[in-house]
Write a protein that holds these residues in place. Structure first.
Motif, short mmCIF file in Angstrom:
data_model
loop_
_atom_site.label_atom_id
_atom_site.label_comp_id
_atom_site.label_asym_id
_atom_site.label_seq_id
_atom_site.Cartn_x
_atom_site.Cartn_y
_atom_site.Cartn_z
N ASP A 1 118.45 0.47 -14.39
CA ASP A 1 119.81 0.79 -14.94
C ASP A 1 120.89 -0.05 -13.82
O ASP A 1 121.82 0.65 -13.32
N GLY A 2 120.56 -1.23 -13.29
CA GLY A 2 121.34 -1.83 -12.38
C GLY A 2 121.28 -1.36 -10.95
O GLY A 2 122.10 -1.84 -10.19
N LYS A 3 120.28 -0.47 -10.73
CA LYS A 3 120.30 -0.01 -9.19
C LYS A 3 118.73 -0.24 -8.79
O LYS A 3 117.87 -0.51 -9.39
N ALA A 4 118.76 -0.83 -7.38
CA ALA A 4 117.16 -1.14 -6.87
C ALA A 4 116.89 0.18 -6.14
O ALA A 4 117.73 0.77 -5.19
N TYR A 5 115.53 0.39 -6.25
CA TYR A 5 114.97 1.49 -5.54
C TYR A 5 113.80 0.87 -4.82
O TYR A 5 113.09 0.19 -5.32
N VAL A 6 113.59 1.14 -3.53
CA VAL A 6 112.47 0.58 -2.67
C VAL A 6 111.29 1.44 -2.92
O VAL A 6 111.27 2.62 -2.62
N ILE A 7 110.20 0.87 -3.16
CA ILE A 7 108.86 1.46 -3.37
C ILE A 7 108.22 1.43 -2.21
O ILE A 7 107.61 2.43 -1.78
N GLU A 8 108.03 0.25 -1.37
CA GLU A 8 107.55 0.44 -0.01
C GLU A 8 108.01 -1.05 0.73
O GLU A 8 108.40 -2.05 0.07
N VAL A 9 107.80 -0.86 1.99
CA VAL A 9 108.02 -2.47 3.07
C VAL A 9 106.62 -2.59 3.45
O VAL A 9 106.02 -1.57 4.12
N ASN A 10 105.97 -3.74 3.19
CA ASN A 10 104.56 -4.20 3.54
C ASN A 10 104.96 -5.25 4.64
O ASN A 10 105.58 -6.23 4.57
N ASP A 11 103.82 -4.81 5.75
CA ASP A 11 103.76 -5.95 6.75
C ASP A 11 102.70 -6.82 6.01
O ASP A 11 102.10 -6.27 5.02
N ASN A 12 102.44 -8.01 6.39
CA ASN A 12 101.42 -8.73 6.03
C ASN A 12 101.53 -8.92 4.57
O ASN A 12 100.44 -9.03 3.88
N PRO A 13 102.66 -9.62 4.22
CA PRO A 13 102.91 -9.66 2.66
C PRO A 13 102.12 -10.94 2.09
O PRO A 13 101.80 -11.93 2.70
N SER A 14 101.97 -10.95 0.75
CA SER A 14 101.06 -11.96 0.09
C SER A 14 102.05 -13.22 0.22
O SER A 14 103.15 -13.34 -0.03
N ILE A 15 101.05 -14.45 0.58
CA ILE A 15 101.84 -15.96 0.81
C ILE A 15 100.45 -16.70 0.20
O ILE A 15 99.83 -16.87 0.83
N GLU A 16 100.43 -16.98 -1.20
CA GLU A 16 99.60 -17.59 -1.90
C GLU A 16 99.94 -18.93 -2.27
O GLU A 16 101.30 -19.03 -2.91
N ALA A 17 99.26 -19.87 -2.25
CA ALA A 17 99.59 -21.26 -2.93
C ALA A 17 99.96 -21.17 -4.36
O ALA A 17 99.02 -20.59 -5.08
N GLY A 18 101.20 -21.45 -4.59
CA GLY A 18 101.19 -21.52 -6.22
C GLY A 18 101.87 -20.28 -6.67
O GLY A 18 102.29 -20.26 -7.78
N CYS A 19 102.31 -19.26 -5.74
CA CYS A 19 102.90 -18.19 -6.20
C CYS A 19 104.15 -18.11 -5.34
O CYS A 19 105.30 -18.63 -5.82
N GLU A 20 104.13 -17.65 -4.08
CA GLU A 20 105.32 -17.08 -3.32
C GLU A 20 106.01 -18.39 -2.86
O GLU A 20 107.20 -18.43 -2.71
N ASP A 21 105.22 -19.65 -2.88
CA ASP A 21 105.85 -20.74 -2.33
C ASP A 21 106.28 -21.77 -3.29
O ASP A 21 106.71 -22.73 -3.21
#
Length: 489
Positions: A440-460
């Motif tokens: 409904d137009g508001k943002a809610y944080v679920i969690e903060v991750n260290d070591n987040p995913s960085i995969e070829a063809g996804c986050e990049d």
């Protein structure tokens, strides 16, 4: 990168090993030629590390000059304290008991030369002790009480190594320095050394092989010598200027020990140990985000005394999380009273506190990658097919994970980006992945991750190779800041 062995007297070290310089302590301490060296590894083999001795000052000045001394002054101090020695070695107690089980006397002395012993059967114990106390020559004293106890561990003066052991020590030294040696061409070309910690056997690592290769290429392009290391390479950390962790982190795990050791030795570290501590515990995150008034789903810290209030506060279904859950593992949905009771029984048997959150279904979660307090990438992680989470570990292999859509920042709602940055910046200035739900137009944080995913063809997909270059640039800046006495803020 120059490799220098420092001794009190030339006669203490008569070995000629390729690419290794041997320097007298007095020369290293007083000759301006060594003050001006930019990059060097100092292997301190002085006869004594006592406070204000020449050996002590070799390591102290090496640290001040931006060199990498082995042992560090911190290790010297640790070796002097029986309390610290026992605290540090508690994690290898089972190995100590197993290794010494057949010894009949009440005392035992173990000589450790460059992480090895003349008796092959003590190889694993020697390696572990050397990993914990980074010094070339060590003497461990054990006493038998109710069980074997490490009473003390101290440096062995190089001139006190028995003559009969020198033939072994020569081989040990050559093997040791071979692992600390790079080719002459590389020494001249590369500015810094980067270790990337990976687990080749990990089923769902934060970066796939192709992404790891992109990181290696980005590091090479920016003047790094970069090398993949594993948990077996703990003792090699002093070789490097920076550590980049690309396997799933946890506090009760070697990844945290690597981060802690690297940070203590002055390496630039992503993920740093403080970020691991903060991000891997959902109880801490819930408390932190609530106090900072960052929007989160209705959340409850559950313990044995308030477990009966969960249904009233959160309703059913609700989501229960182990404090150290990651990648949707250790996270369950309690659909009814019976499943709520069953799951609470299981989780509270393992942890005094767990997290409960109201169930807020959405088609996708936002993931905002954050580095150095700035957004790095933005993704929509869609739920796994027929499941309520991004990952479904119990589903068919092809349906384990949902689709990923990477989008440019101009397509990210302001409230999502703003809330993500506010949450990540509470943790530190490292590399984070903030998961949010937009409702409904508001943002809610679920969690903060260290070591987040960085995969070829996804986050990049948006930044492409520039994403990898940006991470390496951050690591390089951290090294430069440390060498120039600046704090990364």
């Amino acid at each position: 990168m120059r490799k220098i062995v420092v001794v009190d007297y030339p006669k203490d070290w008569g070995l000629a090993i390729e690419d290794i310089e041997v320097v007298e302590a007095q020369a290293y301490l007083t000759d301006a030629a060594y003050t001006d060296i930019r990059n060097a590894r100092i292997f301190n083999l002085c006869r004594s590390y006592k406070y204000q001795s020449a050996g002590y000052y070799v390591s102290l000045l090496a640290e001040a000059r931006g060199h990498k001394p082995i042992p560090s002054v911190t290790t010297m101090q640790d070796l002097k304290s029986p309390t610290i020695v026992r605290a540090i070695t508690v994690e290898i107690n089972d190995l100590i008991q197993k290794s010494l089980a057949n010894i009949r006397s009440s005392n035992f002395t173990l000589s450790i030369y460059f992480g090895q012993n003349v008796a092959q059967k003590y190889e694993k114990l020697c390696k572990q002790l050397h990993d914990l106390f980074q010094a070339p020559l060590l003497r461990a004293q054990f006493v038998q009480k109710e069980e074997w106890v490490l009473q003390s561990i101290s440096p062995i003066p190089v001139n006190e190594v028995p003559q009969s052991h020198w033939k072994y020590m020569v081989d040990f030294a050559k093997a040791y320095f071979a692992r600390h040696r790079f080719s002459g061409a590389r020494i001249n070309r590369k500015i810094y050394d980067l270790a990337i910690l990976v687990d080749p056997a990990e089923k769902e690592p934060p970066s796939d092989r192709k992404a790891i290769q992109y990181f290696l290429e980005a590091a090479e392009a920016q003047g790094f010598y970069a090398e993949l290391i594993t948990k077996e390479d703990y003792r090699r950390l002093p070789e490097f200027d920076a550590l980049f962790i690309r396997e799933t982190t946890s506090v009760n795990h070697h990844t945290y020990r690597f981060a802690r050791k690297a940070h203590a030795d002055g390496l630039a570290v992503i993920d740093d140990p403080v970020s691991i501590l903060r991000c891997t515990n959902k109880v801490y995150l819930a408390e932190l985000l609530t106090k900072a008034k960052v929007p989160i789903p209705k959340t409850m810290i559950i313990h044995k005394d308030n477990r009966k209030e969960v249904e009233e506060v959160l309703g059913l279904p609700c989501v229960l999380k182990k404090p150290d859950s990651s990648f949707s593992q250790g996270v369950v949905k309690a659909k009814c009273r019976e499943s709520l009771k069953e799951e609470l029984d299981k989780m509270l048997a393992d942890s005094e506190l767990i997290i409960g959150q109201e169930f807020s279904p959405t088609d996708f979660d936002w993931r905002i990658g954050v580095l150095d307090k700035q957004p790095l990438y933005a993704c929509k992680y869609y739920m796994a097919k027929g499941h309520w989470q991004i990952y479904n570990w119990e589903g068919k292999k092809q349906d384990t994970a949902g689709d990923v859509e990477t989008v440019p920042f101009e397509q990210v709602p302001f409230t999502v980006l703003h809330t993500a940055l506010k949450a990540a910046n509470l943790i530190g200035n490292g590399l984070y992945g903030v998961d949010l739900k937009e409702i409904d137009g508001k943002a809610y944080v679920i969690e903060v991750n260290d070591n987040p995913s960085i995969e070829a063809g996804c986050e990049d997909k948006v930044l492409k190779r520039e994403l990898y270059a940006t991470v390496i640039k951050s690591i390089k800046q951290r090294i430069d800041n440390h060498k120039n006495g600046r704090v990364n803020e």
